[in-house]
Design an enzyme around this catalytic site. Structure first.
Site, short mmCIF file in Angstrom:
data_model
loop_
_atom_site.label_atom_id
_atom_site.label_comp_id
_atom_site.label_asym_id
_atom_site.label_seq_id
_atom_site.Cartn_x
_atom_site.Cartn_y
_atom_site.Cartn_z
N SER A 284 18.26 72.16 -47.81
CA SER A 284 18.72 71.18 -46.79
C SER A 284 18.20 69.91 -46.75
O SER A 284 18.57 69.12 -47.90
CB SER A 284 17.97 71.95 -45.39
OG SER A 284 18.62 71.16 -44.36
N ASP B 7 23.12 65.76 -43.48
CA ASP B 7 22.09 66.02 -44.45
C ASP B 7 22.82 66.72 -45.69
O ASP B 7 23.85 66.82 -45.65
CB ASP B 7 20.88 67.08 -43.86
CG ASP B 7 21.47 68.17 -43.51
OD1 ASP B 7 22.63 68.53 -43.11
OD2 ASP B 7 20.57 68.99 -43.35
N ASP C 53 24.72 70.34 -42.27
CA ASP C 53 24.45 71.32 -41.05
C ASP C 53 23.96 70.67 -40.07
O ASP C 53 23.84 70.97 -38.91
CB ASP C 53 23.84 72.70 -41.35
CG ASP C 53 22.51 72.52 -41.60
OD1 ASP C 53 21.96 71.36 -41.79
OD2 ASP C 53 21.61 73.49 -41.66
#
Length: 577
Positions: A144, A303, A307
């Site tokens: 992430s 990002d 998401d």
């Protein structure tokens, strides 16, 4: 076996490659580094794996990825499933393609078909692909928004959401049971493909995903009217969002989309930012510069795994760009989506707005205004996905919108995870709609404050890395758990929720009831004057997070109250460290 013995075993075991051994030889005189890499196995938690890339049992490498996949394969093969296949996606990080391939070949060696994307794709498309291809599970190789030295491994189940009970504990147990790396299976890629156990996917899934996104558009008329006037600056922050975000905006009609050139291409080193997080002000530096040059209406950043979406909107009165927190953009989209659905087609009697427990209470006010059910779940979008699955299974309840404070939301049910691509599309649509009303997105936000109240939410994250850091985090939680404060930041504690003990204590009467949610190491305090605070160790980073919210009489008053509350939280934490 102690950490030093495991280190020596990795050096001597022929199973581990020479590059790994060379890396380990280089730290032979650094006792602390050896300990950090080998004092434990990289923990496979409810979100999968996440850690620093490198050699060792407590690092992300091909061996820990294979080990995790072997555990997953063992669990899948114990399920009574007609078709056992797994979809695999990966982001732009270092080693992501390699980790994805290792996972695919381990699955193939266990008789489970792997569908692997040809190149990087966003997290929500992986969630979509799991359901579209009728897979039993999905794997996403991503860390992430973590710094460049990290990578991760997320597991999804057949509903397209990240794993929840009972599958999370079942998979964790199987991964833990794999103690010998030599027992982990793999096979040759050519042989796997020949056996029909390795299939590359791409364009066909992209097209189907795009079609699902476009179904969520409410006001095609507004887009058509304002498409030439709206100016959008977008940055994928060197991640997966570039192609899908630009594609969907182009296909629905937006003509003036400017991508930050320095951050357009995938790069796992994230050279233009130290922290590729759309929550960070630094991440927007180049985008805001471009926005001022182009006189953009809104500035968007996804990002690395696309998401989560960060947003700046232009205030035409001051000419300044104002940041929207995840709570603000989530509430703005919730109000737009639910409000416009009501206006165009009416709302279902059993419609629901879903938020996590650390998300703004403005969501409660929005749900009340539209007379829809407000459902609160634990932190983690998988619990929102779990609610959608519950609606489908029971035939009761209709999902309208779901979001969490950490810059993630979902419009539609094509995916079961946060989707920054659909959020990008929807925010641009909302900007077009409000443009036709001679309003900006900031004007719309101000109208919401007047309608619902001046909610201000904040977060204080304290980074405490290493073995000592974990102990400090646990000590803070234990101290709060054993000594419930009577007041926090000048606000009286009305009730204390302990999600680990499943208790809600009324501080005035002493009455104790159940939280009604799964067990989690989280403490939540309902405070006077509609304020609140929540303490929670991060599930993905070595941090403890303190979330809080206040309500003011005006924007200035809310800001003042929030600043004072944040300061009091800092003082409270410093006494515990």
């Amino acid at each position: 076996m102690d950490y030093k013995s495991i280190y020596e075993l990795w050096l001597s075991n022929p199973y581990f490659d020479e590059a790994t051994k060379k890396e380990l030889e280089a730290i032979k005189s650094d006792e602390n580094e050896i300990k950090e890499r080998f004092y434990k196995d990289l923990e496979f938690g409810t979100a999968g794996l996440r850690g620093i890339i490198g050699a060792g049992t407590n690092r992300m490498n091909v061996y820990t990825v294979r080990k995790a996949t072997q555990g997953l394969a063992n669990y899948i093969n114990k399920q009574d499933a007609a078709q056992k296949s797994v979809a695999i996606a990966f982001d732009s990080r270092r080693m992501s393609p390699e980790f994805a391939e290792e996972a695919a070949l381990c699955l193939a060696a266990n008789g489970i078909k792997a569908y692997i994307f040809e190149s990087l794709r966003p997290t929500p498309e992986l969630s979509f692909a799991v359901r579209e291809l009728k897979c039993i599970a999905g794997i996403n190789i991503t860390a992430s928004h973590n710094p460049p030295e990290y990578n991760g491994y997320k597991v999804y189940w057949e509903d397209g959401a990240q794993i929840t009970p009972p599958h999370d504990s079942g998979i964790m147990a199987e991964v833990k049971a794999v103690t010998d790396y030599n027992t982990v299976k793999t096979m040759d890629k050519t042989e796997a493909a020949k056996a029909g156990l390795y299939e590359v996917i791409g364009a066909a899934i992209d097209d189907r995903y795009m079609e699902e996104l476009k179904k969520q558009v409410i006001h095609w008329d507004s887009i058509k009217e304002a498409q030439k006037d709206i100016k959008i600056v977008y940055t994928p922050l060197h991640g997966t969002g570039n192609i899908p975000a630009r594609r969907v905006l182009k296909e629905i009609g937006f003509e003036n989309v400017y991508v930050v050139p320095e951050q357009e291409l995938p790069d796992g080193e994230f050279p233009t930012v130290s922290y590729p997080n759309p929550e960070a002000e630094e991440a927007f530096e180049l985008a805001l510069k471009l926005a001022k040059e182009k006189d953009a209406d809104l500035v968007l950043a996804t990002d690395p795994d696309a998401d989560r979406l960060g947003v700046y909107v232009k205030d035409t009165k001051s000419g300044e760009y104002i940041t929207l927190t995840g709570n603000m953009s989530g509430c703005l989209l919730a109000d737009y989506v639910i409000g416009q659905k009501k206006e165009k087609e009416g709302l279902p009697e059993d419609g629901a707005l879903i938020k996590t427990i650390v998300t703004s209470n403005m969501a409660d006010a929005i749900a009340k205004h539209y007379n829809v059910k407000l459902i609160e779940v634990l932190t983690g979008f998988k619990f929102i996905g779990q609610q959608i699955l519950g609606f489908e299974k029971s035939g009761k309840g209709e999902y309208l919108f779901g979001f969490e404070e950490s810059y993630g939301c979902l419009i539609g049910t094509h995916a079961r995870d946060k989707d920054a691509i659909v959020a990008t599309m929807a925010l641009c649509e909302a900007a077009a709609y409000y443009k036709t009303k001679n309003m900006t997105l900031w004007d719309a936000m101000l109208d919401m404050y007047k309608k619902y109240g001046y909610y201000k939410d904040g977060i204080k994250a304290i980074g405490l890395s290493g073995i000592e850091g974990l102990e400090k985090i646990q000590n803070i939680m234990n101290t709060l758990r054993e000594n419930t404060p009577k007041e926090i930041g000048g606000y009286k504690v009305l009730s204390a929720r302990d999600y680990k003990l499943d208790t809600v204590k009324d501080m005035a009467t002493g009455e104790v009831t159940s939280t009604g949610l799964p067990t989690s190491n989280v403490l939540y305090y309902d405070l006077s004057d509609n304020a609140w605070m929540c303490a929670r160790p991060s599930g993905t980073e070595p941090k403890i997070k303190f979330y809080f919210g206040v309500v003011g009489e005006s924007l200035e008053d809310a800001d003042k109250k929030s600043e004072a509350f944040a300061k009091s939280v800092e003082e409270m934490i410093s006494k515990m460290l």
